[in-house]
Each structure stands twice: as structure tokens, then as C-alpha cells.
Write an enzyme that holds these catalytic residues in place. Sequence first.
Site, PDB file in Angstrom:
ATOM      1  N   LYS A  21      12.396  -3.042 -16.980  1.00  0.00           N
ATOM      2  CA  LYS A  21      11.180  -2.367 -17.838  1.00  0.00           C
ATOM      3  C   LYS A  21      11.323  -1.151 -18.119  1.00  0.00           C
ATOM      4  O   LYS A  21      11.610  -0.350 -19.200  1.00  0.00           O
ATOM      5  CB  LYS A  21       9.442  -2.876 -17.088  1.00  0.00           C
ATOM      6  CG  LYS A  21       9.267  -4.550 -17.433  1.00  0.00           C
ATOM      7  CD  LYS A  21       8.031  -4.378 -16.822  1.00  0.00           C
ATOM      8  CE  LYS A  21       6.757  -5.440 -17.186  1.00  0.00           C
ATOM      9  NZ  LYS A  21       7.142  -5.969 -18.229  1.00  0.00           N
ATOM     10  N   LEU A  22      12.112  -0.549 -16.722  1.00  0.00           N
ATOM     11  CA  LEU A  22      11.617   1.247 -16.363  1.00  0.00           C
ATOM     12  C   LEU A  22      13.305   1.305 -17.248  1.00  0.00           C
ATOM     13  O   LEU A  22      13.341   2.781 -18.153  1.00  0.00           O
ATOM     14  CB  LEU A  22      12.007   1.366 -15.648  1.00  0.00           C
ATOM     15  CG  LEU A  22      10.410   1.735 -14.667  1.00  0.00           C
ATOM     16  CD1 LEU A  22      10.633   1.569 -12.669  1.00  0.00           C
ATOM     17  CD2 LEU A  22       9.566   2.690 -15.233  1.00  0.00           C
ATOM     18  N   ARG A  57      -2.187  -3.470  12.833  1.00  0.00           N
ATOM     19  CA  ARG A  57      -2.287  -1.667  12.679  1.00  0.00           C
ATOM     20  C   ARG A  57      -3.935  -2.089  12.446  1.00  0.00           C
ATOM     21  O   ARG A  57      -4.897  -0.984  12.773  1.00  0.00           O
ATOM     22  CB  ARG A  57      -1.586  -0.854  12.502  1.00  0.00           C
ATOM     23  CG  ARG A  57      -0.446  -0.069  12.613  1.00  0.00           C
ATOM     24  CD  ARG A  57      -0.634   1.230  12.370  1.00  0.00           C
ATOM     25  NE  ARG A  57      -0.208   1.122  11.049  1.00  0.00           N
ATOM     26  CZ  ARG A  57       0.708   1.047  10.715  1.00  0.00           C
ATOM     27  NH1 ARG A  57       2.409   0.922  11.345  1.00  0.00           N
ATOM     28  NH2 ARG A  57       1.778   1.210   8.994  1.00  0.00           N
ATOM     29  N   ASP A  73       1.869  -2.210  -0.208  1.00  0.00           N
ATOM     30  CA  ASP A  73       3.282  -1.432  -0.952  1.00  0.00           C
ATOM     31  C   ASP A  73       4.661  -1.974  -0.039  1.00  0.00           C
ATOM     32  O   ASP A  73       5.383  -1.526   0.013  1.00  0.00           O
ATOM     33  CB  ASP A  73       3.185  -0.296  -0.353  1.00  0.00           C
ATOM     34  CG  ASP A  73       3.209  -0.386   1.391  1.00  0.00           C
ATOM     35  OD1 ASP A  73       2.763  -1.426   1.911  1.00  0.00           O
ATOM     36  OD2 ASP A  73       3.388   0.710   1.992  1.00  0.00           O
ATOM     37  N   ARG A  78       9.507   4.103  -6.002  1.00  0.00           N
ATOM     38  CA  ARG A  78       9.728   5.593  -6.910  1.00  0.00           C
ATOM     39  C   ARG A  78      10.615   6.167  -8.041  1.00  0.00           C
ATOM     40  O   ARG A  78      11.350   5.979  -8.210  1.00  0.00           O
ATOM     41  CB  ARG A  78      10.454   6.621  -5.606  1.00  0.00           C
ATOM     42  CG  ARG A  78      10.070   8.121  -5.330  1.00  0.00           C
ATOM     43  CD  ARG A  78       9.758   8.517  -4.351  1.00  0.00           C
ATOM     44  NE  ARG A  78       9.308   7.955  -2.968  1.00  0.00           N
ATOM     45  CZ  ARG A  78       9.723   7.957  -1.835  1.00  0.00           C
ATOM     46  NH1 ARG A  78      10.989   8.271  -1.490  1.00  0.00           N
ATOM     47  NH2 ARG A  78       9.191   7.292  -0.800  1.00  0.00           N
ATOM     48  N   GLU A 140       4.157  -1.478  -5.915  1.00  0.00           N
ATOM     49  CA  GLU A 140       3.189  -0.010  -5.390  1.00  0.00           C
ATOM     50  C   GLU A 140       4.668   0.878  -6.263  1.00  0.00           C
ATOM     51  O   GLU A 140       5.605   0.740  -6.024  1.00  0.00           O
ATOM     52  CB  GLU A 140       2.771   0.699  -4.112  1.00  0.00           C
ATOM     53  CG  GLU A 140       2.772   1.912  -4.194  1.00  0.00           C
ATOM     54  CD  GLU A 140       2.958   2.515  -2.626  1.00  0.00           C
ATOM     55  OE1 GLU A 140       1.516   3.540  -2.431  1.00  0.00           O
ATOM     56  OE2 GLU A 140       4.223   2.690  -2.104  1.00  0.00           O
TER      57      GLU A 140
END
Length: 200
Positions: A21-22, A57, A73, A78, A140
Site C-alpha cells: 500500500k505504501l 509484564r 505492536d 516505521r 502499529e
Amino acid sequence: MREWARFLLTYKFALDEVNTKLNILNEEFQFIHDYNPIEHVKTRIKAPESIAAKLKRKNLELSMASAGLHIRDIAGVRIICSFSTDIYRIHEMICRQDDVKVIEVKDYIKNPKPNGYQSLHLIVEIPIFLTSGVERVMVEIQIRTSAMDFWASLEHKIYYKFNASVPETIGRELKETAAIIASLDERMLKLNEEAKSCRV
């Protein structure tokens, strides 16, 4: 192990979909406007050990179902661009995709983190088409300028050295440096706008 490999493969396919897509959006934008808003794209998938540590956690069950439901994520993208205006332009282009469902937006540019960190974060659902049918996978997406990425990369290395307990003086200087980075982004954007007006 084979089940976990199959589980993570769906996230790899989701990253492939986002990358496609990008690339299309960037090439079309280049063709229409003679300018490409995306400098480059980095992708990663969390290792099973990192997924397990995050579940622990959060005091969550160590299972694929729990990971898929609670960890957003596992697949990360990025997007690095030249100017701050590109960030919101790319955001709009992603949101206009009919098959992309935007789950959450965190704008750390308009509202930086206390340490000065800046970036635009999106959690999106991407459909992937498998032999068994369609699955929707969360990804993400972080969108930032080259300057923001430079700061974030070095800040991460510094925090790692101090095991996240950074001395107050260094933390203060990091925040001041983030403000300098933001100012630099603004100046470069202004220079770019001036350069475009001179060409007309």
C-alpha cells in the site's frame, strides 16, 4: 513452535500488505506531484521472547490468543519522511484506504511525551487473505521525520545503557535536544516552502 511460527506468519503477511500500500501511494504521489513524501520504511516483528515478556509484564495469559488480543505492536512499521507536514499527509492517505481500519491514533507531535519524544502512532487492522479465509491483523504504524527518528534512535540507546534509569541531567538535556529537533524540522519545512515558491 510450529503454531507460533504460523501465528507470526500472519503478521508478516500484514506487513507485506502495508508495504505494498505504501509503495503504491508513494509512487502515485510522486507521479502526480513530482514529490515523494516517504523517504523510507522500516518493518519488524516482535520475537516470541519479547511477546512473552510483554504478556508477563501485563499479567496476561501466555498464549497466542492473548497475544493477538492484547499486544497491538507485534507487527511494526516505521515510516520516515522529510517534513512534518508529510506525516499528516501520509496519515490521511492511510485512513482513506477502505480496507484499513484505524483503531487508535496517538499524536506525540502535537503532544510530545515527557522526555520530548515525537512521532505519530497508529494502530490499524489490515485484512490478509489466506487459504482458510480472511483474517484481520493489527499493525502499529509510526510516522516521523528523519530528525525525529535520529533523536528517538539515540535516546533509545542512551536509555538502554542506563537500563531506563537515566540521570536527571541527561534526561533534561534529551528533552532540550528534542525541542531543538522540533525547531530544526520547522526551519527545514519553512526553507522547503520558500524554495517551492522561488521555483514558481
